[in-house]
Enzyme design. Structure first.
Site, PDB file in Angstrom:
ATOM      1  CG  HIS A 252      -1.379   1.388   1.613  1.00 59.05           C
ATOM      2  ND1 HIS A 252      -0.940   2.089   2.724  1.00 59.05           N
ATOM      3  CD2 HIS A 252      -2.247   2.199   0.979  1.00 59.05           C
ATOM      4  CE1 HIS A 252      -1.528   3.270   2.752  1.00 59.05           C
ATOM      5  NE2 HIS A 252      -2.326   3.371   1.721  1.00 59.05           N
ATOM      6  N   GLY A 405     -20.274  13.314  -1.554  1.00 59.42           N
ATOM      7  CA  GLY A 405     -19.792  13.210  -2.936  1.00 59.42           C
ATOM      8  C   GLY A 405     -18.645  12.238  -3.106  1.00 59.42           C
ATOM      9  NE  ARG A 407     -15.861   6.329  -9.473  1.00 55.45           N
ATOM     10  CZ  ARG A 407     -15.132   5.275  -9.879  1.00 55.45           C
ATOM     11  NH1 ARG A 407     -13.932   5.076  -9.402  1.00 55.45           N
ATOM     12  NH2 ARG A 407     -15.637   4.426 -10.761  1.00 55.45           N
TER      13      ARG A 407
END
Lengths: 448, 448
Positions: A252, A405, A407
């Site tokens: 990661h 908002g 995603r």
């Protein structure tokens, strides 16, 4: 901070383009290309340049969030958008590049070379930048431009390296955020080598929600609202790669930049980021290679950085309710705002550059390792822990889930394809699984 | 509230006993047995008894948390512990019961029958009660005793029904909580019909942590500390059952009781709970059966309850970042503290009694349904959503994870054995998967 911080602050997906990752020789991104990028960086002469984690404020009169209409030269509509995206598709790139160059040619002669530099780099990205190319060209000396170019380049470099080793094709989704900005999500799922590989860029701006402001305040920053508003701009590149083979570790990384404009017009800014490794089975050689590569990247700037950020990483990726770290760590930092914006950017860029060399050799080394179904099952249990960390503790995931908002698909692309939870699972003493757990419970120094 | 609220507030596992679920005829738990339990319940004559969700306070001088030394009769050490647990093992139960009776016989003659009632019930539980039997016998009129007996009986009834349909054996773990109390976790994992079936009882007490107090305050309760402390007692039964076959739905239920002693010695108390169904594929007949059974249980007490608690359930089990409910709902309530403690207990008992009849017939109906690998995959994706809800939103899981001394294995037994996350998965229109999603996005009334 985040698995995919700012990965998903946007919800619409206006275009979805399957790209064949075919980089032309001109598009090959190398360290030297990247270092030629015309930045006024302050090269630190000694490895002790005084990086600090205090809230030093950078004053600026520029506003947060930019639009294409800011141009002070001739207003030029670039043939960008779908054309530039298509320009990355094999066979079309030369034609598209030529078309764009002729369009840019209406700029003044003096600005032409700079504009070409930006354009040249853009053709190598996974998709066109989030910000209009014209705006980037006009504001090329701003940190937001430098950072957006850097994260897009990191995304392209890493996707290229991952796709090359896998043989598969990344799915590339561009998305807009209604409230401001957007992103590019690249995903390789259920492919040859990788179970799930997500590499995400996002560049978002707008007004900070109270909940998000609260999360930032909880880290000791005082945020003074302007007419009840807190304009912000955040951008970052983030990635999680889950391989199929339990002998290839998960990686990661995330590198991000944040700006907030306060009531008096001053700007608060900081960088954050990190790269960490999560193996299913301990391979000491891999852990040493990974950490040493990161240490080298840090040491170029300040020898104090690696030890501090290695420790921060061990503390951050801690699954408190299990008493275990998520993996063998790496580096992690946040709120980095000194000595200067350029210094910190330079450091962050070095870290981002280290992602491919710290990970890809490990992947290649274990590509053909055989594994048993028991080893696969242990991997699945560790994947379960990965899910626990990301959903319960990861600040970036939590920030994304509460930000209007968002995603979601981009935030949660960090989750593995499959995971497992067994009640009361504890590996028997003396096994390889117990050895791994021992290290997760007692982190070691790998770069000594 | 919780998948397994209060499931895991304890960490040591002093005894781990594999029990063969073999209930003798004397141990058969039926509705009538349960209703004969000598409670001074207020039977509501009309289905409009004024259940309210306000913070009506119940005054009491008794302290929160009890010890075996509170006995005001002769101090008797019962032959409980391992003996009683062993008493549940087939073949030994008669002998053990006889031994216990003779020990209890030193009580006064008047108290003998009551003590026998408690003992008789205890032999049918999955394990001995968390509270010393002697303390339960002494305080049989207290709500804490009634509730502990009820949740243990619910656990035993449900485990018996699940084990009968599965043919497998529950693993039974008793655990103590260093800070006070303990629990009994029963798990059936990777068995014939069920992938993972967890049924947990916990009875915990001690001082409420500031973080936990804050969670309770956020629901509008004002908690006044006494010398900086907030003594509390919490108990509940909770369960999550994940079947293997995608045509058999997952069930979750949880019934709990909470007491907090405030600075002035007054007690704040409330009940909470609920039962909800999470199918992989919509089966309207199942949803109607499930909801009607719950509605019948509610209507016996107040016809207003089902509609309100059905709605609450739809709102609570909402995966906000997905815009989906977790399943087809059921009932959910919290902070229920009027009209009287006995009334609410009576209602909660009815709900707990409805668990077996609302679920087991659905399991039996689909036992032999065939399924495809695509259907199994869709189930795994829905399991992923289950994990998201539990780790991100479930109040009980979050409460458990931040409470010192939590028994994590009991809290997280609610997670499925396996789960899956695919990037950008959206079932095509007109499919059974899309039909399910449609209902998760737009809850329906099933008990009209």
């Amino acid at each position: 901070m985040s698995s995919l911080l700012f990965a998903g602050v946007g919800r619409t997906v206006p275009s979805k383009v399957k790209l064949l990752l075919s980089f032309s020789s001109r598009c090959a991104i190398s360290n030297s290309d990247f270092l030629n990028y015309p930045l006024k960086t302050l090269v630190l002469q000694s490895p002790n340049a005084g990086f600090k984690l205090s809230n030093v404020r950078y004053k600026s009169n520029t506003t947060v969030g930019r639009s294409a209409t800011e141009s002070n030269g001739k207003k030029v509509r670039l043939v960008a958008g779908a054309a530039l995206v298509a320009g990355l598709v094999a066979g079309l790139s030369h034609f598209q590049r030529a078309e764009m160059k002729s369009t840019v040619a209406v700029h003044s002669e003096t600005g032409k070379k700079d504009a070409d530099d930006i354009l040249e780099k853009c053709t190598c990205f996974m998709s066109e930048p989030v910000t209009d190319i014209q705006v980037l060209q006009k504001n090329k000396e701003e940190m937001r431009t430098k950072m957006e170019m850097m994260i897009l380049q990191t995304q392209a470099e890493f996707c290229k390296a991952v796709a090359e080793v896998d043989g598969g094709t990344f799915q590339v989704d561009r998305w807009d955020r209604k409230e401001g900005g957007g992103g590019i999500s690249c995903v390789l799922q259920d492919s040859n080598i990788f179970e799930k590989a997500g590499v995400n860029v996002s560049v978002v701006f707008g007004q900070l929600s109270e909940e998000a402001a609260q999360q930032i305040r909880s880290r000791g920053k005082s945020l003074k609202r302007k007419d009840g508003k807190l304009p912000f701009c955040a951008m970052g590149v983030s990635s999680v790669i889950h391989p199929k083979n339990p002998h290839i570790p998960t990686i990661h990384f995330n590198y991000r930049y944040f700006e907030i404009e306060e009531a008096d017009g001053s700007k608060l800014w900081w960088f954050g980021g990190g790269t960490d490794l999560t193996p299913t089975y301990l391979n000491k050689e891999d852990a040493v290679h990974f950490h040493k590569t990161l240490k080298d990247a840090c040491d170029k700037h300040d020898r104090k950085l690696y030890p501090e950020f290695k420790k921060w990483c061990d503390n951050y990726f801690f699954i408190k309710h299990r008493g275990e770290r998520r993996g063998v760590g790496g580096i992690f930092f946040d709120d980095l705002d000194s000595p200067t914006k350029e210094d910190v950017f330079d450091f962050v860029r070095s870290c981002a550059k280290a992602v491919v060399p710290c990970y890809i050799p490990i992947v290649k080394k274990h590509l053909n390792d055989s594994f048993t179904s028991e080893e696969k099952q242990w991997q699945q249990l560790r994947r379960g822990r990965y899910v626990e960390f990301n959903l319960v503790y990861d600040r970036g995931t939590k920030f994304g889930l509460v930000t209007p908002g968002s995603r979601i698909e981009s935030i949660l692309m960090s989750l593995p394809l499959t995971a497992r939870w067994e009640y009361m699972h504890e590996p028997p003493k003396g096994t390889k699984e117990a050895e791994m757990l021992q290290v997760l419970r007692n982190p070691k120094d790998w770069a000594q």
